[in-house]
Design a protein around this motif. Structure first.
Motif, mmCIF file in Angstrom:
data_model
loop_
_atom_site.group_PDB
_atom_site.id
_atom_site.type_symbol
_atom_site.label_atom_id
_atom_site.label_comp_id
_atom_site.label_asym_id
_atom_site.label_seq_id
_atom_site.Cartn_x
_atom_site.Cartn_y
_atom_site.Cartn_z
ATOM 1 N N VAL A 1 68.906 83.560 39.597
ATOM 2 C CA VAL A 1 70.320 83.342 39.894
ATOM 3 C C VAL A 1 70.544 83.582 41.380
ATOM 4 N N MET A 2 71.227 82.643 42.016
ATOM 5 C CA MET A 2 71.586 82.775 43.426
ATOM 6 C C MET A 2 73.102 82.864 43.523
ATOM 7 N N VAL A 3 73.587 83.926 44.152
ATOM 8 C CA VAL A 3 75.022 84.199 44.256
ATOM 9 C C VAL A 3 75.378 84.315 45.730
ATOM 10 N N LEU A 4 76.402 83.589 46.149
ATOM 11 C CA LEU A 4 76.917 83.649 47.514
ATOM 12 C C LEU A 4 78.291 84.297 47.477
ATOM 13 N N VAL A 5 78.462 85.358 48.269
ATOM 14 C CA VAL A 5 79.716 86.104 48.322
ATOM 15 C C VAL A 5 80.190 86.148 49.768
ATOM 16 N N HIS B 1 77.140 87.124 52.044
ATOM 17 C CA HIS B 1 75.993 87.817 51.467
ATOM 18 C C HIS B 1 75.392 86.937 50.369
ATOM 19 N N LEU B 2 74.082 86.750 50.436
ATOM 20 C CA LEU B 2 73.376 85.898 49.486
ATOM 21 C C LEU B 2 72.454 86.762 48.636
ATOM 22 N N SER C 1 69.936 89.790 49.373
ATOM 23 C CA SER C 1 68.663 89.325 49.934
ATOM 24 C C SER C 1 68.810 88.797 51.350
ATOM 25 N N LEU C 2 70.010 88.328 51.698
ATOM 26 C CA LEU C 2 70.235 87.760 53.028
ATOM 27 C C LEU C 2 71.698 87.960 53.397
ATOM 28 N N LEU D 1 77.883 77.424 47.268
ATOM 29 C CA LEU D 1 76.523 76.929 47.143
ATOM 30 C C LEU D 1 76.550 75.471 46.709
ATOM 31 N N THR D 2 75.769 74.644 47.374
ATOM 32 C CA THR D 2 75.676 73.234 47.016
ATOM 33 C C THR D 2 74.544 73.022 46.013
#
Length: 624
Positions: free
Chosen positions: A259-263, A271-272, A287-288, A312-313
């Motif tokens: 799971v990739m979450v962008l906040v 924050h990724l 993570s980034l 996220l695209t």
């Protein structure tokens, strides 16, 4: 994803909409960062937009009135769009306005709430949902422009909504997250784990499992909940640590079930997170971290450019919006996981001619400078008056002159009349609350005069009390100086408008963050008192030791004496003493000898006289 904000991306990510405090709806093209459309409602001041969401529906689903064939060009069937992008805007009056971006017109107004609309969400499988301060959730029919169903969600305040991917469930965010069954409108489960109001919800669907990510203000983390009725666990399956309040949350599922979450947070950073849902209880760190800064070569110091929103695209890129909403910049960024921090250095924004070309042309109104009146927002005249220019050649009143008229300093105008200082402060406070201008608010708040604060609060209209409480809550979360300022204003506000607050149904929600902040500070009071006592004891001992050392140094007298000079002086003193003692001794001995000789002579004379007398006596006797 659902938030309480009045901005958001379209479903395909090609457009971005934002409705500001001025009531203007602006739509940008994310590919070119160009402003495409602007729309201003006739009721943008009396009932401004407070939340919006995008709808991606088919053209047959909307019942729009056809345009006369004489006024439009005939289009082929291939030119007719099969899908339409519609923006649903919820207002403070409780109405939901549907704005069609294809025709640049309002298609319908949905009326069903009796309070301010606080949350909106759209699902292609279930339709449009809205929640308001009247404690009800409504499911709307886009085809019929009416209500499908309506039910009460409780006594709290719902500030976020989201529908699951299958369209069978709805999640609403208060201070808890409620899971609803859309068929029966019954509550399935309640997730408890946030201390403050939930402002964002985002659903995730992996292989066979459904999850929801919830974020609240002032919590410092996001919770991931498993949508499983069989699970009896009340704790989240994962927690994501963030540094500030979340503005937007976007999630995607990768091929390996990661799971990739962008906040994007309020501090202007993104924050990724990239992780595997395995039931970890420890909060996960990002993570980034992504930040945007201005070009170093153009300024002496590096200046941060705030990230306003992001998503996220489908190709696992980051679509970021940074800058300001006056001139935002859209950019797709490829995440670089080689380092924990990815800083994007960008040049200054476009200025001058490039900026002027993007602003729509507005005809200026010529008015007289002596016939200007500033009205408080919320107070409207029933019969508007038309301002006439009798002189024939008028001049437009500049914004600079208007701001000078609202100066906080009491000055006299041309007629000699003194401008009211309290009224100007009230006008500036209302202007700062509407525009959220920190400079204006700081100029108003930074005062220690209690009478000025009381007069300003007394003249404040009822419509500005709610935004003022929110600004004071933010000041209370700051440092000591700003907290003292907020306490003065809050005390005056409670004293002057206590009756108004007691009449509000959502009093607990309004002062909930303030009470939570006070409880958090009181919890630290004991430890801080102990630390203060220890520091005072240590500093007292240090100061006492220093004072004693200074006293010893002051009492000690150090005399410097040359060794050669001291020996010579001592020798001279000894010689003088010896010479003086010898001379006095000789004089004394001579005197004693002289006195002895005189005494001896006197004794001899006495003995001679005695003998002579005795001899004469014997001679006389013999003669006789």
């Amino acid at each position: 994803m659902a938030t309480t904000a009045n901005y958001g991306f379209s479903q395909d990510g090609e457009n971005f909409a934002q409705c500001g405090n001025d009531g203007k709806l602006k739509i940008w093209d994310t590919g070119t960062s160009r402003l495409k459309q602007e729309y201003v409602s006739n009721f943008h001041l009396s009932s401004p937009c407070c939340v919006l969401t995008w709808l991606h529906v088919s053209s047959r689903a909307t019942n729009t009135s056809p345009v006369p064939w004489k006024k439009r060009r005939r289009k082929s069937i291939s030119e007719e769009p099969s899908q339409k992008n519609i923006i649903a805007m919820g207002s403070t009056s409780g109405k939901v306005t549907l704005y069609d971006t294809t025709t640049s017109s309002v298609t319908a107004q949905l009326d069903g709430h009796s309070g301010t609309v606080t949350a909106l969400t759209w699902s292609e499988n279930a339709g449009l949902f809205s929640a308001a301060d009247d404690h009800h959730i409504i499911q709307w029919s886009i085809q019929e422009h009416g209500m499908k169903s309506r039910w009460k969600y409780g006594k709290g305040k719902t500030t976020s909504l989201v529908v699951t991917d299958d369209g069978k469930s709805l999640l609403s965010g208060e201070r808890v997250v409620k899971w609803w069954n859309l068929d029966t409108k019954h509550l399935i489960k309640t997730f408890i784990g946030h201390a403050h109001q939930v402002t964002s919800l985002c659903t995730i669907k992996t292989s066979g499992d459904n999850y929801v990510i919830s974020g609240a203000s002032s919590d410092g983390y996001l919770n991931v909940w498993a949508l499983d009725e069989q699970r009896n666990e009340r704790t989240p399956v994962a927690s994501l640590a963030i540094q500030d309040d979340p503005i937007s949350v976007s999630a995607n599922v990768l091929e390996n079930s990661q799971v990739m979450v962008l906040v994007v947070t309020r501090s202007g950073q993104a924050h990724l997170f990239q992780y595997q849902l395995n039931g970890r209880s420890k909060p996960l760190k990002p993570s980034l971290n992504i930040a945007v800064a201005s070009d170093v070569s153009q300024k002496d110091s590096v200046q941060q450019i705030s990230i306003l929103n992001g998503r996220l695209t489908d190709d696992q890129k980051l679509l970021l919006v940074y800058g300001t909403y006056i001139n935002p910049v859209f950019e797709k960024v490829i995440p670089d996981f080689s380092d924990k921090v990815q800083c994007l250095v960008r040049s200054e924004f476009r200025k001058g001619k490039d900026r002027k070309e993007e602003i729509s042309k507005v005809k200026s109104v010529i008015i007289e400078e002596n016939n200007v009146e500033y009205l408080t927002p919320g107070i409207m005249e029933t019969t508007p008056k038309r301002i006439k220019n009798t002189s024939g050649s008028g001049s437009q009143l500049l914004l600079k002159d208007r701001l000078e008229n609202l100066s906080l300093n009491a000055e006299s105008d041309d007629t000699g009349k003194t401008i009211s200082k309290g009224s100007n402060r009230v006008q500036l406070l209302i202007q700062g609350l509407n525009s959220k201008d920190k400079t204006i608010l700081n100029n108003v708040f930074l005062t220690k005069n209690e009478s000025i604060i009381r007069n300003t609060i007394a003249k404040l209209p009822i419509q500005a009390i709610g935004p003022l409480v929110k600004e004071l809550t933010l000041l209370l979360q700051g440092k000591t100086f700003t907290s003292k300022i907020a306490v003065r204003w809050l005390e005056a506000l409670l004293t002057a408008h206590a009756g108004y607050f007691l009449a509000q149904a959502d009093l607990v929600d309004v002062f909930g963050p303030i009470l939570s902040l006070i409880d958090a500070k009181l919890a630290l009071l004991t430890e801080l008192s102990k630390l203060k006592g220890r520091v005072s004891l240590v500093t007292g001992q240090i100061s006492q030791t220093v004072n004693e050392q200074d006293k010893d140094i002051a009492d000690t007298c150090l005399v410097y004496q040359d060794s050669e000079s001291s020996d010579e002086d001592a020798a001279l003193e000894v010689e003088d003493l010896e010479s003086e003692s010898d001379e006095s001794w000789e004089e004394m001995s001579n005197l004693e000898e002289q006195e002895g000789q005189e005494d001896q002579q006197e004794n001899n004379d006495e003995e001679f006289e005695v003998r002579s007398v005795n001899s004469s006596n014997t001679d006389d006797e013999s003669m006789s």
